[in-house]
Write a protein that holds these residues in place. Structure first.
Motif, PDB file in Angstrom:
ATOM      1  N   THR A 299       0.819  -1.215   0.000  1.00  0.00           N
ATOM      2  CA  THR A 299       0.000   0.000   0.000  1.00  0.00           C
ATOM      3  C   THR A 299       0.853   1.265   0.000  1.00  0.00           C
ATOM      4  O   THR A 299       0.311   2.370  -0.010  1.00  0.00           O
ATOM      5  N   GLY A 300       2.154   1.123   0.056  1.00  0.00           N
ATOM      6  CA  GLY A 300       3.061   2.265   0.084  1.00  0.00           C
ATOM      7  C   GLY A 300       4.473   1.798   0.333  1.00  0.00           C
ATOM      8  O   GLY A 300       4.769   0.596   0.238  1.00  0.00           O
ATOM      9  N   ILE A 301       5.335   2.734   0.665  1.00  0.00           N
ATOM     10  CA  ILE A 301       6.725   2.427   0.989  1.00  0.00           C
ATOM     11  C   ILE A 301       6.967   2.830   2.438  1.00  0.00           C
ATOM     12  O   ILE A 301       6.632   3.946   2.845  1.00  0.00           O
ATOM     13  N   LEU A 302       7.543   1.913   3.225  1.00  0.00           N
ATOM     14  CA  LEU A 302       7.816   2.168   4.634  1.00  0.00           C
ATOM     15  C   LEU A 302       9.313   2.387   4.818  1.00  0.00           C
ATOM     16  O   LEU A 302      10.138   1.590   4.352  1.00  0.00           O
ATOM     17  N   ALA A 303       9.676   3.483   5.489  1.00  0.00           N
ATOM     18  CA  ALA A 303      11.074   3.843   5.716  1.00  0.00           C
ATOM     19  C   ALA A 303      11.381   3.850   7.207  1.00  0.00           C
ATOM     20  O   ALA A 303      10.481   3.982   8.044  1.00  0.00           O
ATOM     21  N   SER A 304      12.661   3.725   7.526  1.00  0.00           N
ATOM     22  CA  SER A 304      13.087   3.820   8.925  1.00  0.00           C
ATOM     23  C   SER A 304      12.919   5.260   9.405  1.00  0.00           C
ATOM     24  O   SER A 304      13.299   6.197   8.692  1.00  0.00           O
ATOM     25  N   PRO A 305      12.389   5.463  10.602  1.00  0.00           N
ATOM     26  CA  PRO A 305      12.209   6.834  11.097  1.00  0.00           C
ATOM     27  C   PRO A 305      13.534   7.502  11.437  1.00  0.00           C
ATOM     28  O   PRO A 305      14.487   6.841  11.871  1.00  0.00           O
ATOM     29  N   GLY A 306      13.615   8.805  11.196  1.00  0.00           N
ATOM     30  CA  GLY A 306      14.784   9.583  11.577  1.00  0.00           C
ATOM     31  C   GLY A 306      15.975   9.416  10.666  1.00  0.00           C
ATOM     32  O   GLY A 306      17.072   9.878  11.000  1.00  0.00           O
ATOM     33  N   SER A 307      15.789   8.817   9.502  1.00  0.00           N
ATOM     34  CA  SER A 307      16.903   8.557   8.578  1.00  0.00           C
ATOM     35  C   SER A 307      16.669   9.286   7.260  1.00  0.00           C
ATOM     36  O   SER A 307      15.865   8.830   6.438  1.00  0.00           O
ATOM     37  N   PRO A 308      17.370  10.395   7.015  1.00  0.00           N
ATOM     38  CA  PRO A 308      17.232  11.071   5.723  1.00  0.00           C
ATOM     39  C   PRO A 308      17.581  10.161   4.549  1.00  0.00           C
ATOM     40  O   PRO A 308      16.926  10.205   3.505  1.00  0.00           O
ATOM     41  N   HIS A 309      18.608   9.331   4.725  1.00  0.00           N
ATOM     42  CA  HIS A 309      19.005   8.440   3.636  1.00  0.00           C
ATOM     43  C   HIS A 309      17.884   7.452   3.309  1.00  0.00           C
ATOM     44  O   HIS A 309      17.611   7.171   2.131  1.00  0.00           O
ATOM     45  N   ALA A 310      17.216   6.922   4.337  1.00  0.00           N
ATOM     46  CA  ALA A 310      16.110   5.991   4.110  1.00  0.00           C
ATOM     47  C   ALA A 310      14.956   6.692   3.388  1.00  0.00           C
ATOM     48  O   ALA A 310      14.320   6.101   2.501  1.00  0.00           O
ATOM     49  N   LEU A 311      14.690   7.938   3.732  1.00  0.00           N
ATOM     50  CA  LEU A 311      13.639   8.695   3.037  1.00  0.00           C
ATOM     51  C   LEU A 311      14.007   8.926   1.574  1.00  0.00           C
ATOM     52  O   LEU A 311      13.163   8.796   0.687  1.00  0.00           O
ATOM     53  N   ALA A 312      15.282   9.270   1.336  1.00  0.00           N
ATOM     54  CA  ALA A 312      15.730   9.501  -0.044  1.00  0.00           C
ATOM     55  C   ALA A 312      15.570   8.231  -0.881  1.00  0.00           C
ATOM     56  O   ALA A 312      15.077   8.276  -2.021  1.00  0.00           O
ATOM     57  N   ARG A 313      15.967   7.091  -0.312  1.00  0.00           N
ATOM     58  CA  ARG A 313      15.830   5.831  -1.034  1.00  0.00           C
ATOM     59  C   ARG A 313      14.357   5.483  -1.279  1.00  0.00           C
ATOM     60  O   ARG A 313      13.999   4.950  -2.337  1.00  0.00           O
ATOM     61  N   ALA A 314      13.505   5.793  -0.306  1.00  0.00           N
ATOM     62  CA  ALA A 314      12.076   5.505  -0.467  1.00  0.00           C
ATOM     63  C   ALA A 314      11.478   6.344  -1.596  1.00  0.00           C
ATOM     64  O   ALA A 314      10.650   5.849  -2.381  1.00  0.00           O
ATOM     65  N   ILE A 315      11.867   7.608  -1.690  1.00  0.00           N
ATOM     66  CA  ILE A 315      11.366   8.465  -2.777  1.00  0.00           C
ATOM     67  C   ILE A 315      11.830   7.939  -4.124  1.00  0.00           C
ATOM     68  O   ILE A 315      11.062   7.876  -5.097  1.00  0.00           O
ATOM     69  N   GLN A 316      13.103   7.532  -4.208  1.00  0.00           N
ATOM     70  CA  GLN A 316      13.609   6.951  -5.455  1.00  0.00           C
ATOM     71  C   GLN A 316      12.832   5.692  -5.822  1.00  0.00           C
ATOM     72  O   GLN A 316      12.449   5.487  -6.978  1.00  0.00           O
ATOM     73  N   ARG A 317      12.600   4.859  -4.822  1.00  0.00           N
ATOM     74  CA  ARG A 317      11.942   3.577  -5.070  1.00  0.00           C
ATOM     75  C   ARG A 317      10.500   3.766  -5.541  1.00  0.00           C
ATOM     76  O   ARG A 317      10.055   3.101  -6.484  1.00  0.00           O
ATOM     77  N   ILE A 318       9.755   4.691  -4.911  1.00  0.00           N
ATOM     78  CA  ILE A 318       8.347   4.845  -5.250  1.00  0.00           C
ATOM     79  C   ILE A 318       8.169   5.498  -6.619  1.00  0.00           C
ATOM     80  O   ILE A 318       7.089   5.433  -7.218  1.00  0.00           O
ATOM     81  N   CYS A 319       9.237   6.109  -7.130  1.00  0.00           N
ATOM     82  CA  CYS A 319       9.183   6.743  -8.452  1.00  0.00           C
ATOM     83  C   CYS A 319       9.838   5.897  -9.539  1.00  0.00           C
ATOM     84  O   CYS A 319       9.838   6.291 -10.717  1.00  0.00           O
TER      85      CYS A 319
END
Length: 406
Positions: free
Chosen positions: A345-365
């Motif tokens: 239903t979406g992409i789940l990232a580790s909290p407090g990790s900018p790198h994890a957020l960046a990877r999640a944005i890349q992945r969902i796109c």
């Protein structure tokens, strides 16, 4: 003259409150189901902004006086005496004396107001001040009370366990908004949660028509919405965007909300040289938020647990984005993994990790992610678990089951 139909009182710390759209949706759904609602607010509103949905609420609003002078206390006692509550006050004097002074006097004033209405039940949102007042008013009037526990009223360092235990034990019933919260409270208060239920926050689904996500734009539009406070995690979204920009990823991030971190976030995006890529939009109305979602490729809820233990229970706007078909990213905080199921239903990232957020944005796109399937799965989950009409029926049934009174 009392209304012929017994009503339910919603006791709220402040009404209306711009950020608490889930309460508005709940009241609208209960009114649509046939409940007669009256609202009692302990504080006057301080925000001039107004959601259009508020105009649809039929419930009258009563503002409960707070004591500003010694004379106000005596006025409260005189009004209670006139309402025939003298003996009830005497029986509950010890409990009132042990409470915070403002809470005790507002409980007396609330009890007096309730004695002049045909109210059969009180429901409260947040197990904090409003529930403290409703609990005392319930003891005075005999009208049962219930409450919804969210997050700040459970996890914040200021929450006193003994106070929360008493509220759980004395309430007709209590509800909370996620399975995570339910498990947490049952572990923490095993002897006091037999009447605790899971009732998730609901959406008026007709207000969020679904559409399949269009192809990702050449410049990816990322939306984030929430108060600018630590638990929302926007301070981690900015360096995530900086990492992506440094890699040549084209994106535009729009963050809607106001709060104490506004200046700090503005300074950060200037320091990171992101002013061409990130805009802080300030607080938006519901219609403006809907337009923001409609024109976004990705919605991000980068929530974290704050230093004081405060955490987000379930961001309403995340549910709205999922309902509308916007591919979503969330973090593994409290109940978020119950809706953002990674890869489904979406992409789940580790909290407090900018790198994890960046990877999640890349992945969902990325081309390898089926954004349409993900969005359709998300909509199906929202329809199944977060329909305000179903939640209203559950709340109504709980309130009407007087056999549960302890």
């Amino acid at each position: 003259m009392w209304p012929s139909e017994p009503g339910t009182a919603y006791v709220l710390k402040m009404y209306p409150r711009f950020s608490e759209t889930f309460i508005v949706s709940e009241i609208l759904a209960r009114e649509a189901a046939g409940d007669r609602i009256e609202i009692f607010s302990l504080r006057p509103p301080r925000d001039p902004r107004f959601h259009a949905e508020l105009a649809r609420i039929q419930a009258p609003v009563t503002y409960i006086d707070r004591p500003l002078r010694t004379a106000d206390l005596w006025e409260a006692f005189r009004a209670a005496e006139t309402a025939g509550l003298t003996d009830a006050l005497a029986r509950n004097f010890a409990g009132l004396a042990a409470a915070e002074p403002d809470d005790a006097v507002q409980a007396i004033n609330l009890a007096t107001a309730l004695s002049q209405r045909n109210i059969r039940h009180m429901h409260v949102h947040f197990a904090s001040i409003a529930t403290s007042v409703a609990r005392l008013a319930s003891a005075i009037t005999g009208i049962p009370f219930s409450f919804t526990a969210h997050a700040v009223d459970i996890f914040h360092d200021s929450v006193r366990s003994e106070d929360l235990r008493i509220k759980l034990e004395q309430a007709h019933h209590a509800v909370t908004i996620s399975s995570y919260n339910l498990r947490h409270l049952r572990r923490r208060f095993p002897a006091s949660t037999s009447r605790l239920h899971l009732v998730r926050n609901g959406l008026e689904l007709d207000r969020f028509p679904y559409r399949d996500p269009p192809p990702v734009r050449a410049t990816v539009r990322v939306a984030a919405v929430g108060r600018l406070v630590e638990k929302k995690g926007f301070q981690h979204l900015l360096p995530a965007a900086a990492e992506l920009v440094a890699q040549g990823f084209r994106l535009e991030v729009r963050i809607a909300g106001a709060g104490t971190l506004a200046r700090e976030l503005q300074d950060s995006l200037e320091r990171l040289r992101l002013t061409d890529h990130i805009r802080l939009l300030g607080a938006l109305t519901q219609d403006q938020i809907h337009e923001l979602l409609r024109t976004s490729d990705v919605f991000v809820a980068p929530c974290v647990v704050a230093a004081d233990g405060n955490a987000d229970g379930m961001p309403t706007v995340l549910l709205e984005a999922m309902a509308a078909g916007v591919p979503c990213i969330g973090t593994a905080v409290t109940g978020l993994p119950e809706v953002v199921r990674d890869g489904h239903t979406g992409i789940l990232a580790s909290p407090g990790s900018p790198h994890a957020l960046a990877r999640a944005i890349q992945r969902i796109c990325s081309a390898g992610t089926d954004r349409t399937a993900m969005a359709r799965n998300a909509r199906a989950l929202i329809e199944h678990d977060y329909d305000a009409r179903r939640q209203a029926q559950t709340l109504r049934a709980l309130c009407q089951d007087q056999k549960k009174v302890p």
